[in-house]
Design an enzyme around this catalytic site. Structure first.
Site, PDB file in Angstrom:
ATOM      1  N   GLY A  23     -13.892  13.318  19.926  1.00 18.57           N
ATOM      2  CA  GLY A  23     -13.410  12.868  18.628  1.00 18.57           C
ATOM      3  C   GLY A  23     -13.253  11.364  18.540  1.00 18.57           C
ATOM      4  N   GLU A  46     -37.913  -0.916   9.314  1.00 21.42           N
ATOM      5  CA  GLU A  46     -39.370  -0.970   9.481  1.00 21.42           C
ATOM      6  C   GLU A  46     -40.001   0.413   9.576  1.00 21.42           C
ATOM      7  OE1 GLU A  46     -40.695  -3.555  12.566  1.00 21.42           O
ATOM      8  OE2 GLU A  46     -39.589  -5.259  11.801  1.00 21.42           O
TER       9      GLU A  46
END
Length: 67
Positions: A23, A46
């Site tokens: 967590g 890209e």
């Protein structure tokens, strides 16, 4: 090809880090969460990784047919 390889490996490493931290690894502002977001952005920049694979395949095939 280098960009694709590097971002794929970085994604594997950060995925493992998130698993190890549990967590805390996805808590906003944590180092692991920040790296996860940054690496995700690199994989999109890209062109997504899947698009990069298509571009590499086309270039490789074109070179093979010329040679």
């Amino acid at each position: 090809m280098a960009k694709l390889f590097a971002t794929d490996r970085a994604q594997e490493v950060i995925d493992t880090a998130v698993q190890l931290h549990g967590g805390d690894g996805v808590r906003s502002g944590s180092a692991v969460e920040t790296l996860y977001r940054e690496i995700r952005a690199l994989r999109i920049y890209e062109g997504a990784s899947d698009v990069q694979r298509v571009v590499i395949a086309r270039q490789t095939l074109a070179q093979h047919h010329r040679g």
